[in-house]
Enzyme design. Sequence first.
Site, PDB file in Angstrom:
ATOM      1  N   HIS A 120       0.881  -1.239  -0.158  1.00 52.97           N
ATOM      2  CA  HIS A 120       0.381  -0.244  -0.501  1.00 52.97           C
ATOM      3  C   HIS A 120       0.595   1.370  -0.202  1.00 52.97           C
ATOM      4  CE1 HIS A 120      -3.529   2.452   1.114  1.00 52.97           C
ATOM      5  NE2 HIS A 120      -2.685   3.053   1.576  1.00 52.97           N
ATOM      6  N   GLU A 121       2.351   1.515   0.421  1.00 47.31           N
ATOM      7  CA  GLU A 121       2.767   2.171   1.100  1.00 47.31           C
ATOM      8  C   GLU A 121       3.891   2.834  -0.197  1.00 47.31           C
ATOM      9  OE1 GLU A 121       1.758   4.593   3.230  1.00 47.31           O
ATOM     10  OE2 GLU A 121       0.608   3.548   4.464  1.00 47.31           O
ATOM     11  N   HIS A 147       1.395   4.192  -2.785  1.00 48.63           N
ATOM     12  CA  HIS A 147       2.046   5.804  -2.522  1.00 48.63           C
ATOM     13  C   HIS A 147       2.151   6.075  -3.506  1.00 48.63           C
ATOM     14  CE1 HIS A 147      -2.191   5.851  -0.579  1.00 48.63           C
ATOM     15  NE2 HIS A 147      -1.535   5.788   0.478  1.00 48.63           N
ATOM     16  N   HIS A 187      -5.487   6.966  -2.208  1.00 48.70           N
ATOM     17  CA  HIS A 187      -6.781   5.610  -1.579  1.00 48.70           C
ATOM     18  C   HIS A 187      -8.065   5.650  -2.348  1.00 48.70           C
ATOM     19  CE1 HIS A 187      -4.765   6.882   2.176  1.00 48.70           C
ATOM     20  NE2 HIS A 187      -4.558   5.492   1.847  1.00 48.70           N
TER      21      HIS A 187
HETATM   22 ZN   LIG Z   1      -3.113   5.097   2.359  1.00 51.58          ZN
END
Ligand SMILES: [Zn+2]
Length: 286
Positions: A181-182, A185, A191
Amino acid sequence: MDVTVTSLLCVMVLYICDTSATPAQLNSWIHNRLPRGYSDDRIIRSDMTATDQIIEANEFRTAQIPEVTSFRDGDIAVTTGGHSKVCFARSCQWSKSVDGHVYVAYRLSSDYSSLDQRIIKTGMDQIESGTCVRFVPRTHERDYLDIQPQSGCWSYLGQRGGRQTLSLQSPDCMWSGVATHEFMHALGFVHEQSRVDRDQYVTVIWDNILKGHAKSFEKFKTNNLDTPYDYESIMHFGMYAYSEEGDPTIIPKRNKIVKVGQRTSLSALDKMKINKLYNCEISEDY
Ligand SMILES: [Zn+2]
């Protein structure tokens, strides 16, 4: 040039990793650590999405982080310092090599245990599988991710130029899906429920959101790359994200029984979005 934030969507991939704790130990640990709204009768660990884990870890973030001015949506670092590059259109992408791959150089802190390193590298593998992105240990590259166990799980949005911190605290952020997830980014994705068109697909229950966290549900002006809304993205909040009393904060509109968010892997659409953003050829080599 398209002047929309090129941040995209996501879902999280979580492996509960190779942790040796028993379910009873985990439930006890969760019960003692969760903020309001994360009571264990509402969320049990096996149902937690990667974003649930991140929110939980960051809720207990205690240390001040000198380089970060604030966090957007809980885990996207924002700074007003010298490096503040606004992530418009494709301006915050990592550059693409002539061989067709996008190489993202990284440095992994020596403070991580061998298990931590395995978990983080599993997160990288999940992004590499089916996409043209490749994570490579830094040798001389000017632009790179400096992966450190600072306080909480967070990343800057997109490539900022030069060294950029990506924090994965141990053990709180040691799920491969959290790492994935990071990394999303850092590749430029926001998101999934921040999409500009999200109100067609989900209902945000503002009254159920923990006081002071409504800003985490704002929309970004996103470039959605002509991809459908993805409830299963590794970048989607879970249904109980930032819940005040344990009631849902995000409800899917079209399919009430669809699962929102996830923990174990990038969705097929997440991979498609990476390949679209970086103009990658889809080939068997991936
Ligand atoms: Zn996030």
